[in-house]
Design a protein around this motif. Structure first.
Motif, PDB file in Angstrom:
ATOM      1  N   THR A   8      20.399   4.814  -5.672  1.00 13.49           N
ATOM      2  CA  THR A   8      20.588   4.288  -4.325  1.00 13.49           C
ATOM      3  C   THR A   8      21.126   5.411  -3.435  1.00 13.49           C
ATOM      4  O   THR A   8      21.488   6.489  -3.905  1.00 13.49           O
ATOM      5  N   GLY A  41      17.779   0.851  -7.202  1.00 10.40           N
ATOM      6  CA  GLY A  41      17.632   1.333  -5.834  1.00 10.40           C
ATOM      7  C   GLY A  41      16.202   1.749  -5.577  1.00 10.40           C
ATOM      8  O   GLY A  41      15.608   2.476  -6.374  1.00 10.40           O
ATOM      9  N   GLU A 101      16.426  -3.924  -7.116  1.00  8.15           N
ATOM     10  CA  GLU A 101      16.683  -3.672  -5.696  1.00  8.15           C
ATOM     11  C   GLU A 101      17.174  -4.965  -5.049  1.00  8.15           C
ATOM     12  O   GLU A 101      16.542  -6.008  -5.195  1.00  8.15           O
ATOM     13  N   ASN A 142      26.363   3.807  -6.629  1.00  5.27           N
ATOM     14  CA  ASN A 142      25.780   4.445  -7.810  1.00  5.27           C
ATOM     15  C   ASN A 142      26.800   4.568  -8.940  1.00  5.27           C
ATOM     16  O   ASN A 142      26.492   4.319 -10.112  1.00  5.27           O
TER      17      ASN A 142
END
Length: 568
Positions: free
Chosen positions: A410, A343, A366, A416
């Motif tokens: 994130t 993230g 990401e 997560n």
């Protein structure tokens, strides 16, 4: 005199700040756009946050500090300007996402302190990734020191160790001492030569040790070779098209040379390349050939135009699009002893900068190709894998089995959790640091799924906002046993309550711990510090409970404002 503080914006972060300030004994009023269940109506003003009437009802004219705690930078700025018109001397603690704007406001406006949740939480996340269970942070000597709470037992290496031995160690700062069987303060215990006993609590700041960066050219080259398989899927399509183009050129050259032995191979090659690419040249090679060769040439021209178009499109997408960046990132992937960040947001960028400063290698995963931090991360030399971190393949590409830790940060708690569980399935012994938006949910996640650390950025930042609201230049803080510890710098003036006192006597009376003293451009530490008389112009760096900060406002002489000139 208790500080009169107004907290504007009682969202998740704002309400925590409001509650913590009340817990520390401050006179605090909250401003909210909706009623707060369970709160005394006399402590809450409900209305439009930027409204003059709302601010006036919250007694903004007599308040000493205003905490702007909404998550909207524009709204915070609007409230700031209105509050400064109503009370030009009010001190502002401003929550801002825009770091650059915050720095500008700090230098432009008097008594303005800008704080960022991501910047405040990032050091704790980085310490957790490195296996350091920090309860807070301390900013000293241009470094962020983790603050730890150490509970002494009979098996601890410090058991029966004199506190004086720890006091004289420059690699650590003793923050506070909570003895199990007495009420001795830290300075008294150091001076009297007391030893640490089972059950004692010691709050300690440890000096960080930056990791030496490995810059071996051979290691970089070997890493490039090792990671060929990781980025071959990025260039596979381009390589197949180029290979097909070369085969067409070879086939055409061979055909022309075979039909007419008088054609030089170089001329045949030159014509084949020009014919397939459309550049032209040496047309006589085909003009003197039989009709079947002319038909072959026409077919090759049409096919070549298609292949060249596809090749140019792929190369354009590879070079100018995101694939080339992914190609370079894959070549820079560390093969071991790195930290994986999942993230890429404001919190993640602050964590990355903190870890880079400490000399650690990082890999980012990401999935958003349009993420606004991609360019910033790559400009720092951080490889970014543009994939979904929930997939095992993505984590495998980041060499998760040889990583030191993974930080899942994130903005989605469910995502997560899924990433954290996937990481645990691949590498069960890998330390997992998880971000969670809900502080209560974070405790449940850590207990149920046995993650090493689950942290809530808003919860971590709350203490810094509360400490800053209580006044002064805050260097760090921590929270233990429901008590907020604050590190700050105080300027000694003739009216200061510590003026003309020995440091050890002032510390004993006021329950603070001196860290060091600045005098005439020099610093005074350790035993010399305890025996120093405080004089006007000295800057004393200390730690103390937030509930004891009011002692810094007391003065033997009357002053116009209790917040005037007591802190730097």
């Amino acid at each position: 005199m208790k500080p009169h503080i107004v907290v504007c914006g009682l969202g998740q972060t704002g309400y925590r700040i409001f509650s913590l300030l009340k817990q520390q004994g401050a006179e605090v009023i909250g401003i909210s756009d909706r009623p707060i269940a369970g709160e005394n109506p006399s402590n809450i003003v409900v209305g439009e946050l930027r409204s003059t009437a709302t601010l006036t009802k919250a007694a903004i004219h007599t308040a000493q500090t205003l905490v702007l705690a909404t998550s909207d930078d524009a709204l915070n700025l609007a409230i700031l300007t209105q509050a400064r018109i109503l009370n030009p001397r009010i001190r502002i603690v401003n929550r801002l996402f825009n770091h650059a704007l915050g720095k500008r406001l700090d230098t432009t406006l008097p008594d303005h302190v800008s704080l960022s949740v991501s910047a405040l939480a990032a050091p704790i996340f980085s310490f957790a990734a490195l296996g350091n269970q920090a309860i807070g942070q301390l900013r000293l000597f241009d470094q962020t020191w983790p603050i730890q709470e150490i509970i002494i037992d009979q098996d601890h290496p410090w058991f029966n160790l004199p506190l004086a031995d720890l006091w004289d160690d420059p690699s650590r700062m003793l923050i506070y001492y909570l003895p199990a069987h007495s009420e001795t303060d830290l300075i008294g215990a150091v001076v009297d030569g007391l030893t640490l006993q089972a059950g004692d609590h010691l709050i300690v700041g440890q000096k960080p040790q930056p990791k030496a960066k490995r810059r071996s050219p051979w290691r970089k080259f070997s890493k490039l070779i090792t990671n060929l398989r990781e980025y071959q899927r990025y260039v596979q399509q381009v390589m197949w098209v180029i290979l097909f183009l070369l085969l067409m050129i070879f086939l055409a050259t061979f055909t022309y040379v075979s039909i007419d032995q008088h054609i030089a191979p170089v001329d045949a090659l030159y014509f084949s390349v020009g014919m397939i690419t459309g550049a032209g040249g040496k047309e006589e090679v085909a003009e003197k050939s039989p009709d079947i060769i002319k038909v072959f040439t026409a077919v090759m021209m049409i096919a070549g135009a298609g292949v060249i178009g596809i090749c140019y499109a792929l190369l354009n997408d590879f070079i100018l699009g995101s694939r080339f960046s992914q190609f370079l990132d894959a070549a820079k992937l560390p093969d071991r002893h790195h930290i994986i960040i999942c993230g890429l947001g404001g919190v993640s960028m602050a964590i990355i900068e903190e870890l880079i400063h400490q000399g650690h290698e990082i890999v980012v995963i990401e999935k958003d190709t349009d993420n606004r931090f991609l360019h910033t991360a790559r400009s720092l030399g951080v490889p970014v894998i543009v994939e979904d971190a929930r997939l095992e393949r993505s984590l495998a590409c980041a060499n998760i089995n040889r990583a030191e830790a993974i930080v899942v940060a994130t903005s989605n708690d469910t995502v997560n959790l899924e990433i954290g569980l996937t990481a645990k399935a691949i590498a069960p012994s890998l330390p997992v640091v998880l971000r969670c938006q809900d502080a209560q949910f974070s405790l449940s996640l850590q207990d149920v799924f046995e993650f090493e650390t689950v942290l809530c950025p808003a919860e971590l930042a709350t203490y810094s906002f509360a400490a800053a609201a209580l006044g002064g230049k805050i260097l760090g803080n921590g929270m233990t046993d429901d008590l907020l510890w604050v590190a700050l710098a105080t300027l000694i003036t003739p009216n200061h309550p510590f003026a003309e006192q020995l440091v050890k006597i002032a510390a004993h009376k006021s329950d603070f711990v001196p860290l060091y003293l600045e005098r005439g451009g020099k610093t005074i530490h350790s035993w010399e510090l305890l025996g120093t008389h405080l004089t006007s112009g000295d800057v004393l760096y200390l730690t103390m409970p937030a509930t004891a900060l009011e002692q810094l406002w007391r003065s033997p002489h009357a002053t116009a404002d209790p917040l005037d000139s007591f802190l730097v």
